[in-house]
Motif scaffolding. Sequence first.
Motif, PDB file in Angstrom:
ATOM      1  N   GLU A  59       0.819  -1.207   0.000  1.00 47.52           N
ATOM      2  CA  GLU A  59       0.000   0.000   0.000  1.00 47.52           C
ATOM      3  C   GLU A  59       0.855   1.261   0.000  1.00 47.52           C
ATOM      4  O   GLU A  59       0.512   2.250  -0.630  1.00 47.52           O
ATOM      5  N   LEU A  60       1.974   1.252   0.711  1.00 46.09           N
ATOM      6  CA  LEU A  60       2.864   2.418   0.699  1.00 46.09           C
ATOM      7  C   LEU A  60       3.484   2.622  -0.678  1.00 46.09           C
ATOM      8  O   LEU A  60       3.700   3.755  -1.096  1.00 46.09           O
ATOM      9  N   HIS A  61       3.766   1.539  -1.357  1.00 42.86           N
ATOM     10  CA  HIS A  61       4.383   1.638  -2.680  1.00 42.86           C
ATOM     11  C   HIS A  61       3.516   2.414  -3.655  1.00 42.86           C
ATOM     12  O   HIS A  61       4.024   3.074  -4.561  1.00 42.86           O
ATOM     13  N   LYS A  93      -8.128   7.927   2.337  1.00 45.09           N
ATOM     14  CA  LYS A  93      -7.062   6.932   2.313  1.00 45.09           C
ATOM     15  C   LYS A  93      -7.559   5.742   1.517  1.00 45.09           C
ATOM     16  O   LYS A  93      -8.655   5.235   1.755  1.00 45.09           O
ATOM     17  N   MET A  94      -6.744   5.293   0.587  1.00 44.42           N
ATOM     18  CA  MET A  94      -7.118   4.175  -0.272  1.00 44.42           C
ATOM     19  C   MET A  94      -6.298   2.949   0.091  1.00 44.42           C
ATOM     20  O   MET A  94      -5.131   3.051   0.443  1.00 44.42           O
ATOM     21  N   GLY A  95      -6.938   1.802  -0.007  1.00 43.43           N
ATOM     22  CA  GLY A  95      -6.266   0.544   0.259  1.00 43.43           C
ATOM     23  C   GLY A  95      -6.329  -0.351  -0.964  1.00 43.43           C
ATOM     24  O   GLY A  95      -7.134  -0.139  -1.872  1.00 43.43           O
ATOM     25  N   LEU A  96      -5.484  -1.347  -0.979  1.00 41.43           N
ATOM     26  CA  LEU A  96      -5.403  -2.278  -2.096  1.00 41.43           C
ATOM     27  C   LEU A  96      -6.179  -3.549  -1.772  1.00 41.43           C
ATOM     28  O   LEU A  96      -5.925  -4.198  -0.753  1.00 41.43           O
ATOM     29  N   CYS A  97      -7.135  -3.885  -2.621  1.00 44.12           N
ATOM     30  CA  CYS A  97      -7.880  -5.135  -2.468  1.00 44.12           C
ATOM     31  C   CYS A  97      -6.940  -6.291  -2.822  1.00 44.12           C
ATOM     32  O   CYS A  97      -6.293  -6.285  -3.868  1.00 44.12           O
ATOM     33  N   TYR A  98      -6.869  -7.266  -1.931  1.00 38.96           N
ATOM     34  CA  TYR A  98      -5.935  -8.379  -2.113  1.00 38.96           C
ATOM     35  C   TYR A  98      -6.354  -9.340  -3.224  1.00 38.96           C
ATOM     36  O   TYR A  98      -5.535 -10.102  -3.727  1.00 38.96           O
ATOM     37  N   ASN A  99      -7.620  -9.285  -3.617  1.00 36.41           N
ATOM     38  CA  ASN A  99      -8.109 -10.179  -4.666  1.00 36.41           C
ATOM     39  C   ASN A  99      -7.561  -9.725  -6.020  1.00 36.41           C
ATOM     40  O   ASN A  99      -7.889  -8.641  -6.495  1.00 36.41           O
ATOM     41  N   PRO A 100      -6.736 -10.541  -6.679  1.00 37.45           N
ATOM     42  CA  PRO A 100      -6.171 -10.139  -7.978  1.00 37.45           C
ATOM     43  C   PRO A 100      -7.232  -9.982  -9.069  1.00 37.45           C
ATOM     44  O   PRO A 100      -6.988  -9.345 -10.087  1.00 37.45           O
ATOM     45  N   ASN A 101      -8.413 -10.533  -8.853  1.00 38.09           N
ATOM     46  CA  ASN A 101      -9.501 -10.430  -9.833  1.00 38.09           C
ATOM     47  C   ASN A 101     -10.486  -9.310  -9.502  1.00 38.09           C
ATOM     48  O   ASN A 101     -11.554  -9.229 -10.106  1.00 38.09           O
TER      49      ASN A 101
END
Length: 158
Positions: A59-61, A93-101
């Motif tokens: 997420e920091l990246h 604040k935005m987060g990354l959904c772990y689901n690649p789909n």
Amino acid sequence: SKLETVVSILLNGGTQMILDGDNHNLARLNATLACHFEEWMEVEVKESKAIFSWTKMYELHDADIHTLVSYYRKRIPCACLEEKYKAEKSVKKMGLCYNPNCSLPERKAERSKMFCCTRCGDVNYCSVECQKDDWKAHRQFCDVIAAKKAAFNSDKQS
């Protein structure tokens, strides 16, 4: 230690980039590296944590400016980012959904509305549907992470 000095240099450099208002990509890289070294020290040196928080590093990246400023602000000894934080705190604040789909653009969702895996606590999803869709793939990692955390907590209590 030398690693703490490296983290300090990365934090100082990233803070200055934010204050100068340029090169947020390099500030993100500095934050990601600093976070990696902080995590490594906590897990391997201080043994105060069971596993690395890879999600935090990912997420920091690719962090939004609010997340980036918050990260640096919590880690530097001065108040030089206070004004910048006040200006940016309205940014979600935005987060990354772990689901690649995941069907969301760039798999990003507002972090306050995301769901964390209740078993391992290490990954976030934008919705229950994404969490269910990814369960077969995540389960193998979830089992390992949960077991490592349980063993770590058991060792700390004894």
